[in-house]
Enzyme design. Structure first.
Site, short mmCIF file in Angstrom:
data_model
loop_
_atom_site.label_atom_id
_atom_site.label_comp_id
_atom_site.label_asym_id
_atom_site.label_seq_id
_atom_site.Cartn_x
_atom_site.Cartn_y
_atom_site.Cartn_z
CE LYS A 181 55.50 35.11 37.44
NZ LYS A 181 55.76 33.85 37.04
CD GLU A 257 40.05 36.69 43.70
OE1 GLU A 257 39.84 35.93 44.76
OE2 GLU A 257 39.33 37.59 43.18
CB CYS A 291 42.03 29.25 46.14
SG CYS A 291 41.09 29.57 44.73
CD GLU A 391 45.45 27.68 50.25
OE1 GLU A 391 46.70 28.22 50.15
OE2 GLU A 391 44.69 27.79 49.33
#
Ligand code: NAP
Length: 487
Positions: A181, A257, A291, A391
């Site tokens: 997906k 991850e 990331c 982040e």
């Protein structure tokens, strides 16, 4: 909008059992260009029923795929790699138009993603077992490795080609079949990759791409269906935690991850030009939406002013705009919501005493249409500001001064994340110490670029489980079976 040499790469239907298909409901969702806000195309909007069908197909096909020799699987993966590289320019164009990153970066991502397919085409032949010394002479202990079965993958929009390739390639190499997906923001890259896999001769049903806007519904089927034996997810830590819970009832294997919050540390003995070059690539690649982006800059007080001057000079050379434009180095963010989130973080830092030392000027016409945020440098950032805790996922760098090694190590490790970290120093003893004490899955030492297919990519703490790429990358897709023979 597109100028493709092979227009067949632009697919809008999902891919199940080797067939291109619409949603049962014939519903579609819009994919937008983040640089202009324009609708690129409509894509099939699948749900639970089609996802379940794809899983059943994958379960059937996986049995056949696993019976192929490692060499046959290797050759098919190699053929796929060759086709991806032959179509690098077209794939890059699709990627830039749906994701926003500059075309040169998109070409780089295609090559980077393809390198995982190449690597695992080679690793397919090296899935070794073991023969172990037994406790008695009439025994033999053998260890074999077997595919885990059907693998579900859920991937984000920031690397729509590479994140998918580095999951599908090891899965196929190990003899697994995949139901993937892709993120609803960027399904076109995934579909183009599937088209090339089909052209390469990978049998129908081995790779299935389920496109859809209702990720929670598709995700609940992927995690809840007992035919799926493993989930490989790349995305936010919040969604990752939810998926862990959803996988718990079946005790599904999971590779995660997740998010990062990389510290970038510049010591007083660093080569400052190299540190600035590393900071630029680590911070501003993909408009800061990776990331492993440098998220917190810790600069030794004695070189703080010099480093920030050099960084401003380098930032001044950035060119913000539509990724398809000549010379553009920073594209748009993925959505208006992302722009707003970055602004909230900047406002919080300013309220806590930071000041803007540099901010690029945007072309207002383009900024009004797309999701742009100007590259920004903040000085005097408080270690407690949200900018250093979360982040950023935008082109904003915030600098914090430090005085001692002990202090900066404490700063760096003061995060629930542990994906990447970077340090710049010439001192070998310090490098050895940092290598041992910094809490991260990956450490860039005098470099701002760390990821390649030969190295194990992954994090510790709340940045995830498992490793992608390298000789370790296959481990997540095989089960170890021990055979005890008695003679
Ligand atoms: P996200 O919201 O977690 O989305 C990632 C994927 O999960 C998308 O395909 C999304 O689909 C899907 N998803 C969202 N909610 C879901 C649910 N309830 N059930 C099942 N699937 C669901 O993350 P993002 O903001 O798009 O991506 C950025 C994040 O990914 C950052 O945190 C970044 O650090 C992380 N990331 C990590 C790595 C790594 O290797 N560690 C690499 C790249 C990115 P839809 O988009 O269709 O909703």
């Amino acid at each position: 909008m597109f100028n493709l040499r092979n227009s067949l790469l632009l697919r809008t239907q999902a891919f199940i059992d080797g067939e291109w298909c619409n949603a049962d409901t014939h519903k579609t969702f819009a994919v937008k260009n983040p640089a202009t806000g324009e609708i690129i195309t409509q894509v099939a909007d699948l749900g639970v029923t089609e996802t379940r069908r794809a899983i059943v197909v994958a379960a059937r096909t996986q049995q056949v795929w696993a019976q192929k020799t490692a060499k046959e699987r290797s050759q098919l993966l190699r053929a796929w790699f060759d086709l991806v590289m032959q179509h690098q320019d077209d794939l890059a164009q699709i990627l830039t138009i749906e994701q926003g990153k500059p075309l040169a970066e998109a070409r780089g991502e295609i090559a980077y993603g393809a390198s995982y397919i190449e690597w695992f085409s080679e690793e397919a032949k090296r899935i070794y077992g073991d023969v172990i010394a037994p406790p008695s002479v009439d025994q033999r202990i053998l260890v074999i490795k077997q595919p885990v079965g059907v693998v579900a993958t859920i991937t984000p929009w920031n690397f729509p080609c590479a994140m998918l390739a580095r999951k599908i390639a090891p899965a196929l190499a190990a003899g697994c079949a995949v139901v993937a997906k892709p993120a609803a923001e960027t399904p076109l890259s995934a579909l183009a990759l599937a088209f090339l896999a089909q052209q390469a001769g990978i049998p129908g049903g081995v790779i299935n791409i389920v496109t859809g806007a209702d990720s929670a519904a598709i995700g609940s089927e992927l995690t809840g269906n007992p035919l799926v034996r493993k989930l490989s997810f790349t995305g936010s830590t919040a969604v990752g935690k939810q998926l862990i819970q959803q996988c718990a009832p079946d005790v599904k294997r999971i590779t995660l991850e997740l998010g990062g919050n990389a510290p970038f540390i510049v010591f007083d003995d660093a080569d400052l030009d190299a540190a600035v070059a590393g900071a630029m690539v680590s911070k501003f690649r993909n408009a800061g939406q990776t990331c492993v982006c440098a998220n917190r800059f810790y600069i030794h007080r004695s070189v703080y002013a010099q480093f920030s001057e050099k960084l401003i000079a380098a930032m001044n050379l950035l060119s913000v705009g539509n990724g398809m434009g000549e010379g553009v180095s920073v594209g748009p963010l993925i959505s208006l919501a992302a722009v707003k989130k970055v602004q909230v973080l900047v406002d919080d830092a300013l309220a806590r005493g930071a000041h803007i030392a540099y901010q690029a000027t945007l072309d207002l016409t383009e900024a009004a249409q797309g999701n742009f945020y100007p590259p920004t440098l903040l000085l005097n950032v408080s270690p407690d500001s949200a900018l250093t805790r979360q982040e950023i996922f935008g082109p904003v760098a915030g600098l914090i001064a430090f005085d001692t090694d002990q202090q900066v190590i404490a700063f760096a490790n003061d995060s629930e994340f542990g994906l990447a970290a970077y340090c710049y120093t010439q001192n070998a003893k310090r490098i050895k110490h940092l290598s041992e004490v910094l809490e991260a899955g990956m450490l860039g030492i005098n470099t701002g670029i760390i990821s390649n297919e030969m190295a194990p990519f992954g994090g510790i703490k709340q940045s995830g489980w498992g490793r992608e790429g390298s000789l370790y990358g296959i481990d997540d897709y095989v089960s170890v079976k021990y055979l005890c023979e008695r003679f």
